[in-house]
Design a protein around this motif. Structure first.
Motif, PDB file in Angstrom:
ATOM      1  N   LEU A  78      26.807 -20.448  23.752  1.00  0.00           N
ATOM      2  CA  LEU A  78      26.859 -18.991  23.874  1.00  0.00           C
ATOM      3  C   LEU A  78      25.476 -18.373  23.958  1.00  0.00           C
ATOM      4  N   TYR A  79      24.487 -19.083  23.441  1.00  0.00           N
ATOM      5  CA  TYR A  79      23.115 -18.552  23.408  1.00  0.00           C
ATOM      6  C   TYR A  79      22.158 -19.721  23.222  1.00  0.00           C
ATOM      7  N   ARG A  80      20.994 -19.640  23.884  1.00  0.00           N
ATOM      8  CA  ARG A  80      19.977 -20.667  23.700  1.00  0.00           C
ATOM      9  C   ARG A  80      18.603 -20.055  23.900  1.00  0.00           C
ATOM     10  N   GLN A  81      17.624 -20.558  23.166  1.00  0.00           N
ATOM     11  CA  GLN A  81      16.245 -20.119  23.303  1.00  0.00           C
ATOM     12  C   GLN A  81      15.326 -21.265  22.929  1.00  0.00           C
ATOM     13  N   HIS A 103       8.028 -33.313  13.885  1.00  0.00           N
ATOM     14  CA  HIS A 103       9.376 -33.577  14.370  1.00  0.00           C
ATOM     15  C   HIS A 103       9.723 -32.540  15.433  1.00  0.00           C
ATOM     16  N   VAL A 104      10.159 -33.010  16.585  1.00  0.00           N
ATOM     17  CA  VAL A 104      10.467 -32.143  17.721  1.00  0.00           C
ATOM     18  C   VAL A 104      11.968 -32.182  17.987  1.00  0.00           C
ATOM     19  N   VAL A 143      11.189 -28.288  24.634  1.00  0.00           N
ATOM     20  CA  VAL A 143      11.027 -28.211  23.184  1.00  0.00           C
ATOM     21  C   VAL A 143      11.744 -26.967  22.666  1.00  0.00           C
ATOM     22  N   THR A 144      12.699 -27.177  21.767  1.00  0.00           N
ATOM     23  CA  THR A 144      13.408 -26.054  21.155  1.00  0.00           C
ATOM     24  C   THR A 144      12.666 -25.552  19.918  1.00  0.00           C
TER      25      THR A 144
END
Length: 272
Positions: A78-81, A103-104, A143-144
């Motif tokens: 529903l949402y991502r950034q 940590h990635v 990369v989040t």
């Protein structure tokens, strides 16, 4: 009456061994039967949380990565950034004065460059694990969030370095005493919960939330009913002194509070 209940996981809904107590599971199912929408708001990865909810047959929305992703109960995004690639590049390829491990997180999972078996203790229930990778060669466009894990005093010094280097281009927060996270600017559990609640036709005043760490601050201070765990970080209690404090996660305090809220809402609540 709250229409949506949002729960942090570690230190809140989970006991110190990072497992659900039976009372907690029973209470969550009672909420669902009362048509109260459930949402898990956590720093954990979406892939891990989907495993957990499937294994326990819990029908809940997922806010994961400390607000970087929102998934529906059916698993749809529903949402991502993600982090600004320039920020990710700076964090991954600069020399920092710290002994913390790096940590990635991205959509493929959890990546680190050191064997760290102690970190896996929190993930025994799901079996979720890290992948070893050369972080210096990782694309900054994938990369989040980035987490530094180490001693709290060391991380406090690192936070000063990161603030000086990144300025207003990222959001830094402690998700635990030993974990400092670099998140996309404006990204937090509270902002994500606002997106989710609006999509469901609720306001934040229709929501209740429970948490124990500084990454829960925005969520707890924005909802109509925010509860702080008795085992919370002192910084969180100091930042939100007006919010009620319930019991310890080892005693399944969320279940204790919600049972009172469901059965005897007309009586004063005591965590004892």
């Amino acid at each position: 009456m709250a229409r949506l209940a949002a729960f942090d996981m570690d230190g809140t809904l989970l006991m110190p061994d990072h497992r659900f107590g039976e009372q907690t599971l029973a209470t969550l199912r009672r909420l669902y039967d009362r048509e109260i929408t459930l949402a898990f708001a956590t720093g954990r990865h979406a892939l891990e949380m989907q495993r957990i909810t499937r294994s326990l047959a819990l029908d809940a929305f997922l806010i994961t990565g400390n607000g970087t992703r929102i998934h529906s109960r059916e698993g749809d995004v529903l949402y991502r950034q993600d982090l600004d690639p320039e920020v990710a590049d700076r964090v991954l390829h600069s020399k920092w004065e710290t002994s913390a491990t790096v940590h990635v997180f991205n959509d493929s999972g959890w990546l680190t460059d050191r064997v760290f078996p102690e970190m896996l203790e929190a993930h025994m229930q799901s079996g979720f694990t890290y992948q070893l990778a050369d972080l210096k060669r990782l694309s900054a466009y994938d990369v989040t969030k980035i987490c530094f894990v180490g001693e709290h005093d060391d991380l406090c010094r690192l936070r000063i370095q990161l603030n000086e280097a990144l300025g207003e281009r990222a959001h830094l927060c402690f998700s635990a005493e030993y974990c400092l996270e670099v998140l996309p600017l404006g990204c937090n559990k509270g902002a994500a919960l606002a997106v989710l609640s609006a999509s469901l036709g609720y306001t934040l005043q229709d929501c209740m939330a429970f948490g124990d760490a500084m990454n829960d601050r925005e969520m707890l201070e924005s909802v109509g009913y925010g509860m702080i765990m008795g085992n919370a970080m002192p910084q969180l209690r100091a930042a939100l002194p007006h919010l009620p404090v319930i019991g310890h996660c080892r005693d399944q305090a969320v279940s204790h509070f919600l049972t009172h809220w469901l059965d005897t809402p007309h009586l004063p609540y005591s965590p004892e």
